[in-house]
Write an enzyme that holds these catalytic residues in place. Structure first.
Site, short mmCIF file in Angstrom:
data_model
loop_
_atom_site.label_atom_id
_atom_site.label_comp_id
_atom_site.label_asym_id
_atom_site.label_seq_id
_atom_site.Cartn_x
_atom_site.Cartn_y
_atom_site.Cartn_z
N GLN A 87 -4.45 -1.60 9.70
CA GLN A 87 -4.36 -2.69 9.17
C GLN A 87 -5.03 -3.96 9.97
O GLN A 87 -4.35 -3.94 11.15
CB GLN A 87 -3.05 -3.18 8.87
CG GLN A 87 -2.67 -4.64 8.08
CD GLN A 87 -3.09 -4.40 6.63
OE1 GLN A 87 -3.30 -3.85 5.90
NE2 GLN A 87 -3.84 -5.55 6.21
N LYS A 130 0.80 -1.23 -0.05
CA LYS A 130 -0.08 0.04 -0.06
C LYS A 130 0.95 1.18 -0.07
O LYS A 130 0.55 2.07 -0.69
CB LYS A 130 -1.17 0.16 1.11
CG LYS A 130 -2.13 -1.10 1.13
CD LYS A 130 -2.73 -1.43 2.48
CE LYS A 130 -3.80 -2.63 2.07
NZ LYS A 130 -4.47 -2.84 3.35
N ASP A 153 -11.11 2.75 4.07
CA ASP A 153 -11.49 1.38 4.22
C ASP A 153 -13.02 1.21 3.80
O ASP A 153 -13.38 0.30 3.67
CB ASP A 153 -11.07 0.58 5.56
CG ASP A 153 -9.90 -0.37 4.94
OD1 ASP A 153 -9.83 -0.57 3.87
OD2 ASP A 153 -9.17 -0.78 6.17
#
Length: 299
Positions: free
Chosen positions: A104, A60, A127
């Site tokens: 994460q 990422k 997200d």
């Protein structure tokens, strides 16, 4: 019958489509920078040192650099307290240079995932997992600020491959919060007729065989056989499963939830594993970060 054995599904190249999207994003980032003197910022928080999480996070961060998004790297120790993690999130919420915050997952056992995720500002929830964003996704006539990256990537693959969703029968295999549930909501928003198949479903095979569109996200290697697929159906395989393979240096290879070679002979379109949905998830994260930045910078 001769024709049948010759049939080959169109392969949906997620890597190539993601690359196209990345270059579109890079152009927009350049425009923002030239016009406003600001670039999008993405903060990625990782707790502990799980190898798989670290490789995702590195991917990422690298992707951000490639399109000109500024990356804020927050690496916290495994034993960090929940309060310290939440304070970090609040700090990033308040930082005007950060337009997206990603934690994460999974988090260590002593931290309440739901609590941490709900502390992320809804304007920075790239997200798409904030309860308010998921809630709006589930409601007719409401739009979330962000859609979850993997489900959004699945629909983008369908639309860029020319697959019509409206009025079609779609079957989603799996009901996770990360893929199954939100992708079924997105398909519904696009006017598909949606069925969810899960571990308690009886006779999943006959339900899947009826589908014009199959989104496989069960986490079961090669669960869906070729003869479960309706001829001409579009198959998006979200599964990433390691199976033993002594011919590989690593000792394993990655396969999807769909038996690829069998399904290729029947489906109209199919995504490979790897190189299908995976690259799209990261591309959608960059897109969400760009959208968040545009909202913040252009207001």
């Amino acid at each position: 019958m001769e024709m049948q054995s010759e049939h080959k599904a169109a392969i949906i190249d997620g890597k190539a489509i993601a690359q196209t999207i990345r270059s579109e994003i890079a152009d927009e980032v350049r425009n923002l920078s030239q016009k406003y003197g600001k670039v999008p910022g993405l903060a990625v928080i990782i707790v502990g040192n799980r190898r798989d999480s670290q490789s995702y996070v590195n991917m990422k961060r690298k992707a951000c650099a490639e399109v000109g998004i500024k990356s804020f790297d927050i690496d916290l120790p495994e034993q960090v307290s929940q309060d310290d993690l939440i304070n970090k999130v609040h700090e990033l919420n308040a930082n005007p240079d950060v337009h997206g915050i990603l934690v994460q997952l999974p988090l260590p056992k002593h931290i309440n995932e739901e609590k941490v995720l709900s502390e992320i500002s809804i304007e920075k929830d790239v997200d798409g997992f904030h309860p308010l964003n998921i809630g709006k996704l589930a409601m007719k006539g409401r739009e979330p600020l962000f859609q979850p990256c993997t489900p959004k990537g699945c629909l983008e693959l369908l639309s860029r491959s020319g697959v019509i969703v409206k009025g079609k029968k779609a079957v989603v295999v799996g009901r996770s919060n990360i893929v199954g549930l939100p992708v079924s909501l997105l398909l519904l928003k696009e006017d598909a007729t949606v069925t969810i198949v899960h571990s308690r479903t009886s006779d999943p095979e006959s339900i899947i065989r009826d589908a014009d569109i199959v989104i496989a996200a069960a986490g079961q290697a090669n669960m869906i056989k070729g003869d479960w697929i309706k001829p001409g159906a579009a198959v998006i395989d979200v599964g990433t499963n390691a199976v033993d393979d002594s011919s590989k240096k690593s000792g394993y290879r990655l396969v999807g939830d769909v038996h690829f070679n069998e399904a290729c002979k029947v489906a109209g379109w199919i995504t490979p594993v790897p190189g299908g949905v995976g690259p799209m998830t990261v591309a959608m994260l960059l897109k969400n970060t760009l959208d968040g930045a545009k909202r913040a910078i252009q207001q």
